[in-house]
Design a protein around this motif. Structure first.
Motif, PDB file in Angstrom:
ATOM      1  N   VAL A 384       0.813  -1.219   0.000  1.00  0.00           N
ATOM      2  CA  VAL A 384       0.000   0.000   0.000  1.00  0.00           C
ATOM      3  C   VAL A 384       0.845   1.267   0.000  1.00  0.00           C
ATOM      4  O   VAL A 384       0.299   2.375   0.068  1.00  0.00           O
ATOM      5  CB  VAL A 384      -0.953   0.027   1.212  1.00  0.00           C
ATOM      6  CG1 VAL A 384      -1.927  -1.125   1.156  1.00  0.00           C
ATOM      7  CG2 VAL A 384      -0.180   0.029   2.528  1.00  0.00           C
ATOM      8  N   ASP A 385       2.151   1.153  -0.086  1.00  0.00           N
ATOM      9  CA  ASP A 385       3.024   2.329  -0.042  1.00  0.00           C
ATOM     10  C   ASP A 385       2.859   3.138  -1.327  1.00  0.00           C
ATOM     11  O   ASP A 385       3.203   2.668  -2.415  1.00  0.00           O
ATOM     12  CB  ASP A 385       4.479   1.894   0.112  1.00  0.00           C
ATOM     13  CG  ASP A 385       5.395   3.042   0.509  1.00  0.00           C
ATOM     14  OD1 ASP A 385       5.127   4.183   0.077  1.00  0.00           O
ATOM     15  OD2 ASP A 385       6.374   2.809   1.238  1.00  0.00           O
ATOM     16  N   PRO A 386       2.336   4.370  -1.243  1.00  0.00           N
ATOM     17  CA  PRO A 386       2.082   5.146  -2.466  1.00  0.00           C
ATOM     18  C   PRO A 386       3.340   5.582  -3.187  1.00  0.00           C
ATOM     19  O   PRO A 386       3.292   5.972  -4.356  1.00  0.00           O
ATOM     20  CB  PRO A 386       1.300   6.365  -1.951  1.00  0.00           C
ATOM     21  CG  PRO A 386       1.724   6.513  -0.523  1.00  0.00           C
ATOM     22  CD  PRO A 386       1.949   5.113  -0.027  1.00  0.00           C
ATOM     23  N   ARG A 387       4.492   5.494  -2.513  1.00  0.00           N
ATOM     24  CA  ARG A 387       5.742   5.957  -3.137  1.00  0.00           C
ATOM     25  C   ARG A 387       6.268   4.990  -4.195  1.00  0.00           C
ATOM     26  O   ARG A 387       7.155   5.362  -4.977  1.00  0.00           O
ATOM     27  CB  ARG A 387       6.807   6.172  -2.053  1.00  0.00           C
ATOM     28  CG  ARG A 387       6.427   7.180  -0.981  1.00  0.00           C
ATOM     29  CD  ARG A 387       7.444   7.155   0.159  1.00  0.00           C
ATOM     30  NE  ARG A 387       7.522   5.827   0.747  1.00  0.00           N
ATOM     31  CZ  ARG A 387       8.489   5.438   1.586  1.00  0.00           C
ATOM     32  NH1 ARG A 387       9.437   6.279   1.918  1.00  0.00           N
ATOM     33  NH2 ARG A 387       8.490   4.216   2.089  1.00  0.00           N
ATOM     34  N   VAL A 388       5.750   3.763  -4.202  1.00  0.00           N
ATOM     35  CA  VAL A 388       6.268   2.770  -5.149  1.00  0.00           C
ATOM     36  C   VAL A 388       6.130   3.279  -6.587  1.00  0.00           C
ATOM     37  O   VAL A 388       7.037   3.121  -7.406  1.00  0.00           O
ATOM     38  CB  VAL A 388       5.546   1.418  -4.975  1.00  0.00           C
ATOM     39  CG1 VAL A 388       6.042   0.417  -6.012  1.00  0.00           C
ATOM     40  CG2 VAL A 388       5.773   0.876  -3.570  1.00  0.00           C
ATOM     41  N   LEU A 389       5.006   3.905  -6.888  1.00  0.00           N
ATOM     42  CA  LEU A 389       4.790   4.433  -8.239  1.00  0.00           C
ATOM     43  C   LEU A 389       5.887   5.398  -8.637  1.00  0.00           C
ATOM     44  O   LEU A 389       6.408   5.340  -9.757  1.00  0.00           O
ATOM     45  CB  LEU A 389       3.426   5.122  -8.307  1.00  0.00           C
ATOM     46  CG  LEU A 389       3.097   5.843  -9.627  1.00  0.00           C
ATOM     47  CD1 LEU A 389       3.001   4.859 -10.778  1.00  0.00           C
ATOM     48  CD2 LEU A 389       1.792   6.624  -9.492  1.00  0.00           C
ATOM     49  N   PHE A 390       6.266   6.285  -7.715  1.00  0.00           N
ATOM     50  CA  PHE A 390       7.221   7.339  -8.041  1.00  0.00           C
ATOM     51  C   PHE A 390       8.663   6.853  -8.067  1.00  0.00           C
ATOM     52  O   PHE A 390       9.550   7.550  -8.553  1.00  0.00           O
ATOM     53  CB  PHE A 390       7.081   8.497  -7.042  1.00  0.00           C
ATOM     54  CG  PHE A 390       5.660   8.924  -6.844  1.00  0.00           C
ATOM     55  CD1 PHE A 390       4.871   9.288  -7.918  1.00  0.00           C
ATOM     56  CD2 PHE A 390       5.084   8.923  -5.585  1.00  0.00           C
ATOM     57  CE1 PHE A 390       3.548   9.648  -7.747  1.00  0.00           C
ATOM     58  CE2 PHE A 390       3.767   9.286  -5.398  1.00  0.00           C
ATOM     59  CZ  PHE A 390       3.000   9.652  -6.485  1.00  0.00           C
ATOM     60  N   GLU A 391       8.898   5.661  -7.528  1.00  0.00           N
ATOM     61  CA  GLU A 391      10.242   5.090  -7.555  1.00  0.00           C
ATOM     62  C   GLU A 391      10.414   4.108  -8.713  1.00  0.00           C
ATOM     63  O   GLU A 391      11.390   4.162  -9.452  1.00  0.00           O
ATOM     64  CB  GLU A 391      10.536   4.383  -6.226  1.00  0.00           C
ATOM     65  CG  GLU A 391      10.565   5.293  -5.013  1.00  0.00           C
ATOM     66  CD  GLU A 391      11.746   6.249  -5.004  1.00  0.00           C
ATOM     67  OE1 GLU A 391      12.782   5.930  -5.608  1.00  0.00           O
ATOM     68  OE2 GLU A 391      11.624   7.333  -4.392  1.00  0.00           O
ATOM     69  N   VAL A 392       9.444   3.197  -8.860  1.00  0.00           N
ATOM     70  CA  VAL A 392       9.614   2.109  -9.821  1.00  0.00           C
ATOM     71  C   VAL A 392       9.345   2.566 -11.256  1.00  0.00           C
ATOM     72  O   VAL A 392      10.142   2.283 -12.155  1.00  0.00           O
ATOM     73  CB  VAL A 392       8.717   0.914  -9.445  1.00  0.00           C
ATOM     74  CG1 VAL A 392       8.807  -0.179 -10.510  1.00  0.00           C
ATOM     75  CG2 VAL A 392       9.118   0.352  -8.086  1.00  0.00           C
ATOM     76  N   ALA A 393       8.231   3.259 -11.493  1.00  0.00           N
ATOM     77  CA  ALA A 393       7.902   3.661 -12.868  1.00  0.00           C
ATOM     78  C   ALA A 393       8.996   4.511 -13.506  1.00  0.00           C
ATOM     79  O   ALA A 393       9.398   4.242 -14.650  1.00  0.00           O
ATOM     80  CB  ALA A 393       6.555   4.387 -12.899  1.00  0.00           C
ATOM     81  N   PRO A 394       9.539   5.545 -12.823  1.00  0.00           N
ATOM     82  CA  PRO A 394      10.631   6.310 -13.437  1.00  0.00           C
ATOM     83  C   PRO A 394      11.880   5.467 -13.688  1.00  0.00           C
ATOM     84  O   PRO A 394      12.558   5.653 -14.707  1.00  0.00           O
ATOM     85  CB  PRO A 394      10.912   7.418 -12.415  1.00  0.00           C
ATOM     86  CG  PRO A 394       9.648   7.571 -11.654  1.00  0.00           C
ATOM     87  CD  PRO A 394       9.086   6.183 -11.562  1.00  0.00           C
ATOM     88  N   ALA A 395      12.181   4.553 -12.759  1.00  0.00           N
ATOM     89  CA  ALA A 395      13.357   3.697 -12.963  1.00  0.00           C
ATOM     90  C   ALA A 395      13.184   2.812 -14.192  1.00  0.00           C
ATOM     91  O   ALA A 395      14.114   2.634 -14.993  1.00  0.00           O
ATOM     92  CB  ALA A 395      13.589   2.836 -11.715  1.00  0.00           C
ATOM     93  N   VAL A 396      11.982   2.262 -14.364  1.00  0.00           N
ATOM     94  CA  VAL A 396      11.690   1.421 -15.526  1.00  0.00           C
ATOM     95  C   VAL A 396      11.741   2.246 -16.810  1.00  0.00           C
ATOM     96  O   VAL A 396      12.320   1.826 -17.821  1.00  0.00           O
ATOM     97  CB  VAL A 396      10.315   0.745 -15.361  1.00  0.00           C
ATOM     98  CG1 VAL A 396       9.880   0.065 -16.655  1.00  0.00           C
ATOM     99  CG2 VAL A 396      10.359  -0.273 -14.222  1.00  0.00           C
ATOM    100  N   ALA A 397      11.124   3.419 -16.780  1.00  0.00           N
ATOM    101  CA  ALA A 397      11.117   4.280 -17.969  1.00  0.00           C
ATOM    102  C   ALA A 397      12.534   4.670 -18.372  1.00  0.00           C
ATOM    103  O   ALA A 397      12.890   4.641 -19.563  1.00  0.00           O
ATOM    104  CB  ALA A 397      10.285   5.529 -17.683  1.00  0.00           C
ATOM    105  N   LYS A 398      13.333   5.031 -17.382  1.00  0.00           N
ATOM    106  CA  LYS A 398      14.723   5.426 -17.666  1.00  0.00           C
ATOM    107  C   LYS A 398      15.514   4.256 -18.253  1.00  0.00           C
ATOM    108  O   LYS A 398      16.291   4.426 -19.204  1.00  0.00           O
ATOM    109  CB  LYS A 398      15.382   5.923 -16.381  1.00  0.00           C
ATOM    110  CG  LYS A 398      16.762   6.511 -16.572  1.00  0.00           C
ATOM    111  CD  LYS A 398      17.303   7.085 -15.267  1.00  0.00           C
ATOM    112  CE  LYS A 398      18.689   7.681 -15.466  1.00  0.00           C
ATOM    113  NZ  LYS A 398      19.222   8.242 -14.193  1.00  0.00           N
ATOM    114  N   ALA A 399      15.303   3.052 -17.692  1.00  0.00           N
ATOM    115  CA  ALA A 399      16.009   1.873 -18.207  1.00  0.00           C
ATOM    116  C   ALA A 399      15.574   1.558 -19.635  1.00  0.00           C
ATOM    117  O   ALA A 399      16.385   1.124 -20.463  1.00  0.00           O
ATOM    118  CB  ALA A 399      15.749   0.670 -17.298  1.00  0.00           C
ATOM    119  N   ALA A 400      14.292   1.793 -19.946  1.00  0.00           N
ATOM    120  CA  ALA A 400      13.805   1.568 -21.309  1.00  0.00           C
ATOM    121  C   ALA A 400      14.487   2.505 -22.289  1.00  0.00           C
ATOM    122  O   ALA A 400      14.896   2.105 -23.391  1.00  0.00           O
ATOM    123  CB  ALA A 400      12.289   1.752 -21.366  1.00  0.00           C
ATOM    124  N   VAL A 401      14.636   3.760 -21.889  1.00  0.00           N
ATOM    125  CA  VAL A 401      15.306   4.741 -22.748  1.00  0.00           C
ATOM    126  C   VAL A 401      16.770   4.364 -22.933  1.00  0.00           C
ATOM    127  O   VAL A 401      17.295   4.329 -24.054  1.00  0.00           O
ATOM    128  CB  VAL A 401      15.180   6.159 -22.144  1.00  0.00           C
ATOM    129  CG1 VAL A 401      16.039   7.149 -22.919  1.00  0.00           C
ATOM    130  CG2 VAL A 401      13.717   6.614 -22.141  1.00  0.00           C
TER     131      VAL A 401
END
Length: 753
Positions: A384-401
């Motif tokens: 339920v930690d709301p911070r997961v979105l702000f940590e994981v999604a940017p990391a994934v997006a950056k790795a994709a780039v």
């Protein structure tokens, strides 16, 4: 009613199921319908025919995931068929939407033929931005995912394989840090050799484990090269066959550093745990019952056993919801063509980093108010930690780039702001203030500095570069609290009990209040014993730029010292409390909600100006309405006359450069059709965003109703009208509330500089 019956009732309530389709554009008029469908829809259709990438601009494709299953391996239920799997797939859609604001169509395909599944899913590529394969049995799931990844130009992700791998991988990184072991040196034993186990073993290799140090066991024992050569194992198990003697799980576990269970309940004994290496890591993830219970594993050893399960009633739950919503969010937002190994590793590392940070109060409350901090019983974030979105999604997006599979590049800092906007307007609004605060952090005195929440808030303010907090209170107590919480920072502390150090504060307080009956000895006592007076004098003397208090005090008693010491701003006679209420597509500022009982016209005018100035700190251009139960003179009495007179004072004030009108009813102020239709000749041309209430009772009732029944998020109360920035918290506020108000105070102080 038992859990099963309760769940049946939950699912059958009208409307049945857990998902529905809602429109995202207006459909109220004929014009709206002609744009949504014929004839207007032809234009975007023709554009997409010319350039298929425009589907991401004109349609919901870029935020749409297909959750696809044939029901052949559903949870712990096995092969129950496509139709019976639908409640699970709908549930998956709920999780996508709840945690990452991703829309889902669940697709249940009634076939066990991998070729038919591959063909069916591949043909749906125009519909979706990504495909989440779910609950498909092994080994067919490997073939289906591998083929679809090659044939489709959008991300295809089998969560049963990779979800557990990524989440347990994050847990492994942190467990090894606590156990002080190097991932390249550890020996890992797997119980289970299905899709999830094989994918997890592969992923651990990606994280740095050596393949030759991984021993995998299936129901027949250790997977050895001898068994592989005899044709006893399939091609997917064969990649983890080892050139070692045959044996059972007990043999494999002897001396192992890590046990990973993805098999059946009760297969591991305490004796097997005792045979493992020092400080063993045990991930017993069979559901609903693990390979060994949490209690048995802990009791088996005297040293540190780091344990994780798939259950929510024990520490360290390996829950796939920590992965798939956020991985897809990052992948969709850069229009990735696939979810590759680099993106999965980035997700695991981001989760591992997050678990080492201070945990928000909302998460602690959700888990029974028990302390949660990095250690053997907390190695992965809570679902339920709301911070997961702000940590994981940017990391994934950056790795994709970085890895070259992204078709869109993004500004990571701006991207986080977009993600926050998805979770609610309040996060978007606070981001504006947080960014301003970070541009020039100011000194903020925290009057109740020994309180755990204040210490945690101070840590976050330092870590995020928002402010330079000054904790007021006993230095030893504050240092002890920080150490107990595991917060590695060197807080600035002002200890009022230090004899003689703060005599100049006592002198200043005496100077300010001696004509109000305060003696010099009483001033000294207040400075040493009342941190609200101490903090107020600190701000008044210029040793701090702003102050926060009120966490453990009633609002009036917390407000009294700063009013007596700091007072109101120049040319200002009154202070007021303002709440910012955020809805999905609207923000309003409500004043006065905390201070003035029955304001007259002059007070109402002043409150309106202060509240409008506050709105501008959030980059909101104010449109103010003075509220009443009367519309522009329809009722004439003392109360309505006060509001009308206040409006006239504001209209006559050359400093007022924003639209303001009233008196008016609340719906007139906020409903455009009423405002511009019935009352089109008045000053407000758009709905108001600053609502000024006729008295404290109305304001307090209204903001609480809007918050509780209207679904608004409330930020505040923010105190306006003080000579220097002071904010009074509500008793029991959470750490995030303290950080938010401190940010507002910093921006206020910046403006005054």
């Amino acid at each position: 009613m038992g859990l099963d019956d309760e769940s049946r009732e939950y699912h059958r309530q009208e409307p049945p199921g857990k998902l529905e389709i809602s429109t995202t554009k207006p459909t109220n008029t004929q014009r709206d319908l002609s744009l949504a469908y014929s004839p207007g829809v032809a234009a975007p259709c023709l554009d997409i025919a010319e350039d298929v990438s425009l589907a991401y601009e004109y349609t919901a494709k870029g935020n749409m995931v297909g959750v696809v299953s044939n029901g052949s391996a559903v949870l712990g239920l096995g092969d129950i068929g496509a139709q019976a799997s639908k409640p699970v797939m709908e549930g998956k859609g709920v999780l996508f939407k709840r945690f990452a604001d991703i829309d889902v169509f669940d697709i249940e395909l009634d076939t066990d033929d991998p070729e038919k599944m591959i063909e069916s899913v591949a043909m749906m590529e125009p519909t979706f931005g990504g495909i989440n394969l779910e609950d498909i049995k092994a080994p067919e799931c490997f073939t289906i995912e591998e083929r679809l990844r090659k044939e489709m130009n959008i991300p295809v992700f089998h969560d049963d394989q990779h979800g557990t791998a990524i989440i347990s991988g994050a847990a492994l990184l942190n467990a090894l840090e606590i156990a002080e072991k190097d991932i390249s040196d550890i020996n890992v034993v797997f119980s289970g050799a299905g899709a999830s186990a094989i994918a997890t073993a592969r992923f651990y290799v990606s994280l740095g484990a050596k393949k030759e140090n991984i021993t995998m066991c299936d129901s027949s024992g250790i997977i050895t090269e001898q068994r592989a050569e005899a044709g006893e194992v399939n091609q997917y198990k064969r990649q983890f066959a080892r050139d070692i003697p045959e044996g059972d799980l007990a043999d494999a576990m002897e001396g192992a550093d890590v046990f990973v269970g993805l098999s059946v309940a009760g297969i591991v004994s305490q004796e097997m745990v005792r045979s493992m290496a020092n400080d063993p890591v045990i991930f017993a993830m069979a559901n609903p019952d693990p390979e060994i219970t949490y209690e048995d594993a802990k009791e088996a050893r005297q040293d540190t056993v780091i344990m994780a399960t798939g259950r929510s009633d024990y520490p360290n739950q390996v829950n796939n919801v920590l992965g798939f919503p956020f991985i897809f969010r990052g992948a969709l937002d850069v229009r990735a063509s696939e979810i590759n190994e680099e993106m999965k590793v980035a997700a695991a590392e981001a989760l591992a980093r997050l678990a080492r940070q201070d945990v928000p109060d909302a998460v602690v409350k959700a888990y029974g108010d028990q302390p949660i901090q990095f250690g053997p019983d907390y190695i992965i974030p809570k679902p339920v930690d709301p911070r997961v979105l702000f940590e994981v999604a940017p990391a994934v997006a950056k790795a994709a780039v970085t890895s070259g599979v992204a078709r869109n590049e993004i500004d990571i800092n701006r991207y986080v702001e977009k993600l926050e906007a998805r979770l609610g307007k309040s996060r978007e609004m606070m981001r504006v203030v947080l960014n301003k605060a970070r541009s020039d952090p100011m000194r903020v005195a925290l009057a109740e500095g020994t309180e755990e929440k204040m210490v945690r808030a101070a840590y976050q303010l330092v870590e995020q570069g928002i402010a330079e907090p000054i904790l007021i209170g006993d230095a030893d107590a504050i240092t002890r609290t920080a150490r107990t919480l595991g917060l590695e920072f060197d807080p600035t502390i002002a200890d009022p009990t230090n004899e003689g150090q703060w005599d100049h504060y006592a002198n200043r307080l005496y100077e300010l209040r001696r004509r109000k009956g305060l003696s010099r000895s009483e001033a000294s006592h207040l400075i040493q014993r009342d941190t609200n007076y101490f903090g107020s004098v600190m701000v008044d003397s210029g040793d701090a730029d702003a102050m926060l208090t009120g966490l453990t005090h009633h609002y009036p008693s917390a407000l009294r010292p700063p009013l007596q010491v700091i007072g109101t701003a120049e040319d200002t006679d009154y202070v007021a409390g303002v709440y910012m209420l955020t809805f999905k597509n609207r923000v309003i500022f409500c004043a006065d909600t905390t201070v003035n009982f029955d304001p007259d016209a002059k007070m109402l005018a002043e409150i309106t100006k202060h509240a409008s100035d506050l709105a501008r700190r959030f980059n909101v251009e104010p449109r103010a309405a003075l509220l009443s139960y009367s519309n522009f003179g329809s009722v004439d009495n003392q109360s309505t006359r006060e509001s009308r007179e206040a409006v006239q004072l504001l209209h006559d004030d050359p400093e007022v450069d924003f639209p303001v009108d009233g008196e008016m009813q609340a719906d007139t102020a906020v409903v455009e059709e009423i405002l511009t239709g019935t009352y089109a000749n008045f000053e407000l041309k758009e709905p108001a965003n600053v609502l000024v209430f006729p008295n404290l009772e109305a304001g307090n009732i209204a903001y609480k109703l809007l918050q509780r029944l209207g679904g608004a998020e409330a930020i505040g109360p923010m105190l306006v009208g003080m000579d220097k920035p002071v904010h009074v918290l509500q008793r029991g506020d959470e750490v995030k509330d303290i950080v938010n108000l401190a940010s507002v105070a910093v921006v206020d102080a910046q403006g005054r500089e």
